[in-house]
Write an enzyme that holds these catalytic residues in place. Structure first.
Site, mmCIF file in Angstrom:
data_model
loop_
_atom_site.group_PDB
_atom_site.id
_atom_site.type_symbol
_atom_site.label_atom_id
_atom_site.label_comp_id
_atom_site.label_asym_id
_atom_site.label_seq_id
_atom_site.Cartn_x
_atom_site.Cartn_y
_atom_site.Cartn_z
ATOM 1 N N CYS A 1 -6.218 1.667 6.408
ATOM 2 C CA CYS A 1 -6.939 0.484 6.100
ATOM 3 C C CYS A 1 -5.906 -0.072 7.236
ATOM 4 O O CYS A 1 -5.572 0.875 8.269
ATOM 5 C CB CYS A 1 -6.464 -0.493 5.636
ATOM 6 S SG CYS A 1 -4.626 -0.760 5.430
ATOM 7 N N CYS B 1 -2.572 -0.604 7.570
ATOM 8 C CA CYS B 1 -1.345 0.484 7.099
ATOM 9 C C CYS B 1 -1.487 1.993 8.920
ATOM 10 O O CYS B 1 -0.535 2.331 9.123
ATOM 11 C CB CYS B 1 -2.292 1.966 6.253
ATOM 12 S SG CYS B 1 -1.568 0.909 4.599
ATOM 13 N N HIS C 1 1.440 -1.045 0.366
ATOM 14 C CA HIS C 1 0.122 0.043 -0.568
ATOM 15 C C HIS C 1 1.034 1.287 0.539
ATOM 16 O O HIS C 1 1.874 1.022 0.620
ATOM 17 C CB HIS C 1 -0.571 -0.343 0.971
ATOM 18 C CG HIS C 1 -2.258 -1.195 1.159
ATOM 19 N ND1 HIS C 1 -3.185 -1.251 1.969
ATOM 20 C CD2 HIS C 1 -1.946 -2.364 0.674
ATOM 21 C CE1 HIS C 1 -4.125 -2.431 1.903
ATOM 22 N NE2 HIS C 1 -3.262 -2.706 0.624
ATOM 23 N N GLU D 1 1.327 4.046 1.925
ATOM 24 C CA GLU D 1 1.748 4.638 3.079
ATOM 25 C C GLU D 1 2.531 2.959 3.862
ATOM 26 O O GLU D 1 3.234 4.154 4.351
ATOM 27 C CB GLU D 1 0.222 4.305 4.482
ATOM 28 C CG GLU D 1 -0.796 4.713 4.436
ATOM 29 C CD GLU D 1 -2.223 3.662 3.238
ATOM 30 O OE1 GLU D 1 -3.341 4.220 3.767
ATOM 31 O OE2 GLU D 1 -1.977 3.680 2.789
#
Length: 158
Positions: free
Chosen positions: A92, A95, A62, A64
């Site tokens: 999410c 993260c 992701h 992040e």
């Protein structure tokens, strides 16, 4: 304009979120879900990234996570105090956990993620009183633009 003082430095959230949006656009061009992230420290970009789970064949890739990994390599430390993460979409659960472990000081995100957002949409993880680190957060910076890029991406998929 959302502007305020952090660590005695004048911060303009839209400036940094615009950079995160450029990363989200790069993700969309690559066929990835368009999420972009920029990590800022002392008024400068420390790292930037976009979603890459498909291209990297890595479910943890992701935006992040990639930005935190890059910044940790640059600082040669897995702790990233004094940093602010700008991300186009609400993070999410995975993260949010990474932000906590990295000791990021602040999270600024654009649009909410109604399906898996773990900051305000669902679990409200950063508001837990059980945590040993507090990540301050603010939402809604360039929210329309951040939401629009997601909507456009998924409309082309339907």
């Amino acid at each position: 304009m959302s502007e305020y003082f952090v660590n005695d430095a004048f911060v303009n959230h839209e400036r940094w979120m615009a950079l995160a949006l450029k990363q989200a656009e790069a993700a969309a061009v690559a066929g990835e879900v368009p999420v972009g992230a920029v990590l800022v420290a002392e008024g400068a970009v420390l790292a930037e990234a976009h979603n890459r789970p498909i291209g990297a064949q890595d479910p943890t890739a992701h935006a992040e996570i990639l930005v935190l990994r890059a910044a940790a390599r640059i600082r040669q430390n897995y702790r990233l105090p004094g940093t602010t993460l700008y991300v186009t979409i609400e993070p999410c659960t995975m993260c949010v956990g990474a932000l906590l472990h990295a000791r990021v000081e602040q999270l600024v995100f654009g649009a909410r993620e109604p399906r898996s957002g773990a900051v305000v949409s669902h679990q409200n993880l950063l508001d837990s009183l059980d945590l040993n680190h507090k990540v301050h957060y603010q939402e809604g910076i360039l929210a329309k633009e951040c939401g629009k890029i997601m909507q456009a991406f998924f409309q082309t998929r339907r």
